[in-house]
Design a protein around this motif. Sequence first.
Motif, PDB file in Angstrom:
ATOM      1  N   ALA A 149       0.821  -1.097  -0.050  1.00  0.00           N
ATOM      2  CA  ALA A 149      -0.074   0.123   0.122  1.00  0.00           C
ATOM      3  C   ALA A 149       0.881   1.308   0.043  1.00  0.00           C
ATOM      4  O   ALA A 149       0.311   2.173  -0.419  1.00  0.00           O
ATOM      5  N   ILE A 150       1.988   1.223   0.663  1.00  0.00           N
ATOM      6  CA  ILE A 150       3.013   2.149   0.566  1.00  0.00           C
ATOM      7  C   ILE A 150       4.161   1.695  -0.178  1.00  0.00           C
ATOM      8  O   ILE A 150       4.951   0.622   0.244  1.00  0.00           O
ATOM      9  N   GLU A 151       4.586   2.314  -1.151  1.00  0.00           N
ATOM     10  CA  GLU A 151       5.810   2.228  -2.130  1.00  0.00           C
ATOM     11  C   GLU A 151       6.520   3.357  -2.517  1.00  0.00           C
ATOM     12  O   GLU A 151       6.081   3.835  -3.418  1.00  0.00           O
ATOM     13  N   LEU A 152       7.585   3.491  -2.131  1.00  0.00           N
ATOM     14  CA  LEU A 152       8.154   5.002  -2.446  1.00  0.00           C
ATOM     15  C   LEU A 152       9.510   5.124  -1.880  1.00  0.00           C
ATOM     16  O   LEU A 152      10.131   4.520  -0.926  1.00  0.00           O
ATOM     17  N   PRO A 153      10.438   5.986  -2.464  1.00  0.00           N
ATOM     18  CA  PRO A 153      11.800   6.228  -2.076  1.00  0.00           C
ATOM     19  C   PRO A 153      11.559   6.749  -0.446  1.00  0.00           C
ATOM     20  O   PRO A 153      10.834   7.525  -0.230  1.00  0.00           O
ATOM     21  N   LEU A 154      12.419   6.142   0.480  1.00  0.00           N
ATOM     22  CA  LEU A 154      12.483   6.831   1.712  1.00  0.00           C
ATOM     23  C   LEU A 154      12.197   8.095   2.096  1.00  0.00           C
ATOM     24  O   LEU A 154      11.591   8.724   2.859  1.00  0.00           O
ATOM     25  N   GLY A 155      13.011   8.865   1.418  1.00  0.00           N
ATOM     26  CA  GLY A 155      13.179  10.477   1.467  1.00  0.00           C
ATOM     27  C   GLY A 155      11.783  10.999   1.274  1.00  0.00           C
ATOM     28  O   GLY A 155      11.188  11.869   1.903  1.00  0.00           O
ATOM     29  N   ASP A 156      11.178  10.444   0.247  1.00  0.00           N
ATOM     30  CA  ASP A 156       9.953  10.942  -0.172  1.00  0.00           C
ATOM     31  C   ASP A 156       8.799  10.855   0.763  1.00  0.00           C
ATOM     32  O   ASP A 156       7.892  11.828   1.007  1.00  0.00           O
ATOM     33  N   PHE A 157       8.744   9.969   1.525  1.00  0.00           N
ATOM     34  CA  PHE A 157       7.847   9.691   2.692  1.00  0.00           C
ATOM     35  C   PHE A 157       7.906  10.505   3.874  1.00  0.00           C
ATOM     36  O   PHE A 157       7.091  10.965   4.530  1.00  0.00           O
ATOM     37  N   PHE A 158       9.032  11.053   3.886  1.00  0.00           N
ATOM     38  CA  PHE A 158       9.613  12.055   4.911  1.00  0.00           C
ATOM     39  C   PHE A 158       9.932  13.269   4.429  1.00  0.00           C
ATOM     40  O   PHE A 158      10.531  14.022   5.058  1.00  0.00           O
ATOM     41  N   CYS A 159       9.158  13.720   3.202  1.00  0.00           N
ATOM     42  CA  CYS A 159       9.099  15.187   2.878  1.00  0.00           C
ATOM     43  C   CYS A 159      10.642  15.453   2.354  1.00  0.00           C
ATOM     44  O   CYS A 159      10.834  16.741   2.510  1.00  0.00           O
ATOM     45  N   ASN A 160      11.456  14.614   1.899  1.00  0.00           N
ATOM     46  CA  ASN A 160      12.745  14.741   1.692  1.00  0.00           C
ATOM     47  C   ASN A 160      13.079  14.221   0.184  1.00  0.00           C
ATOM     48  O   ASN A 160      13.900  13.375   0.238  1.00  0.00           O
ATOM     49  N   GLY A 161      12.447  14.644  -0.614  1.00  0.00           N
ATOM     50  CA  GLY A 161      12.791  14.210  -2.208  1.00  0.00           C
ATOM     51  C   GLY A 161      14.125  14.726  -2.733  1.00  0.00           C
ATOM     52  O   GLY A 161      14.411  14.134  -3.701  1.00  0.00           O
ATOM     53  N   TRP A 162      14.726  15.650  -2.537  1.00  0.00           N
ATOM     54  CA  TRP A 162      16.013  16.243  -2.965  1.00  0.00           C
ATOM     55  C   TRP A 162      17.098  15.719  -2.373  1.00  0.00           C
ATOM     56  O   TRP A 162      16.999  14.899  -1.294  1.00  0.00           O
ATOM     57  N   ASP A 163      18.349  15.948  -2.572  1.00  0.00           N
ATOM     58  CA  ASP A 163      19.552  15.146  -2.213  1.00  0.00           C
ATOM     59  C   ASP A 163      20.093  16.239  -1.264  1.00  0.00           C
ATOM     60  O   ASP A 163      21.301  15.767  -0.653  1.00  0.00           O
ATOM     61  N   GLU A 164      19.419  17.148  -0.430  1.00  0.00           N
ATOM     62  CA  GLU A 164      19.924  17.750   0.672  1.00  0.00           C
ATOM     63  C   GLU A 164      18.806  17.560   1.896  1.00  0.00           C
ATOM     64  O   GLU A 164      17.586  17.840   1.412  1.00  0.00           O
ATOM     65  N   LEU A 165      19.158  17.358   2.990  1.00  0.00           N
ATOM     66  CA  LEU A 165      18.262  17.182   4.015  1.00  0.00           C
ATOM     67  C   LEU A 165      17.414  18.541   4.425  1.00  0.00           C
ATOM     68  O   LEU A 165      18.186  19.490   4.385  1.00  0.00           O
ATOM     69  N   ALA A 166      16.229  18.410   4.427  1.00  0.00           N
ATOM     70  CA  ALA A 166      15.303  19.530   4.930  1.00  0.00           C
ATOM     71  C   ALA A 166      14.721  18.995   6.290  1.00  0.00           C
ATOM     72  O   ALA A 166      14.048  17.904   6.325  1.00  0.00           O
TER      73      ALA A 166
END
Length: 343
Positions: A103-120
């Motif tokens: 039901a949930i399948e996506l890059p780990l960063g995108d699940f936590f609102c971090n889709g770019w390559d710098e931590l937010a």
Amino acid sequence: MSTPGSELWRLDAARTRSISAENPTGAPGAGARATDGTGAHAARLLGPGWKVSPSIHLAAGETATLADISGPGVLRHCWLTTDRSALGLITLRMYWDAEPQPAIELPLGDFFCNGWDELALVRSEMVVVAPAGGLNSYWPMPFRAHARITLHNGGARAVPVYYQFTYTEQDVPADAGYLHALRRTGTPLGAPAVHTILDTVPGPGRYVGTYLAIRPGAPGWWGEGELKFYLDGDTTHPTLCGTGTEDYFGGAWNFDLDGAYRTYSTPYLGLHQVLPSDEIYRPQQRFGMYRWHIRDPICYQRELRVTMQALGWHDDGTYLPLENADIATTALWYQGPVRGIRA
């Protein structure tokens, strides 16, 4: 699902359990019993019970099952941390009950609102990203018979994974939905400059969140596009239609104050990332923003479709479709058990 915190007063039959590398099964009294693990050398003078197994190594190409839980229950808190540079290379999958597809399948960063390559960093009610890469989710995730959580390392080198999943063993109401998350991309968006956040999914359900990562691909202001929610048979025209991208995410007037973007992160919405932060209206700038529909869930009975226009400005004051924009969105919603819903 209930409003966060609304169940704290209940003294019912629920029992709290937690799964981590120190207690891989979550069984009662099974924590801190490891005799080997990633902390064995550091704990060699202290013995069992002293942080012998705080993490795992996830090899390149490997998939690890972090949690395999019998229900009924509700996952309450997910905490993970890993190599910050690998957030886009690790795939998170969550399976509920007998469903063969996650039901949930996506890059780990995108699940936590971090889709770019710098931590937010994020300071919201449902997702918290803390220094220096602590990833926290407070989305309640009910399951009736079974829950399984995996991570796949799609990178070229091993990474450490520290994690803890806290859940309650309890009865799940008959009308409880399962949390779903879906990432969709348009790179570049192309014509027409309309990005589908969520294609038609069946109801009944509740849409509860949007994360947007966008690179506009053209100079000037880029957020004139409307977000549209097509409910229960809407075709050409939606029932819910916003007034602009920055408005949907709670901002106003181009996110521009005194000639600069101003980031913000609040319990339910935010513009939490601007890269680089000292520029404005540049075509290759990157932005991250979120909105959680917790106090204002979008409820539907039969079906839901969600789209977003990508619009900037021509010099003559007319709208400019941003066909060269790079867009990635994550949609979150609750629904009943329906097979086969993918991107």
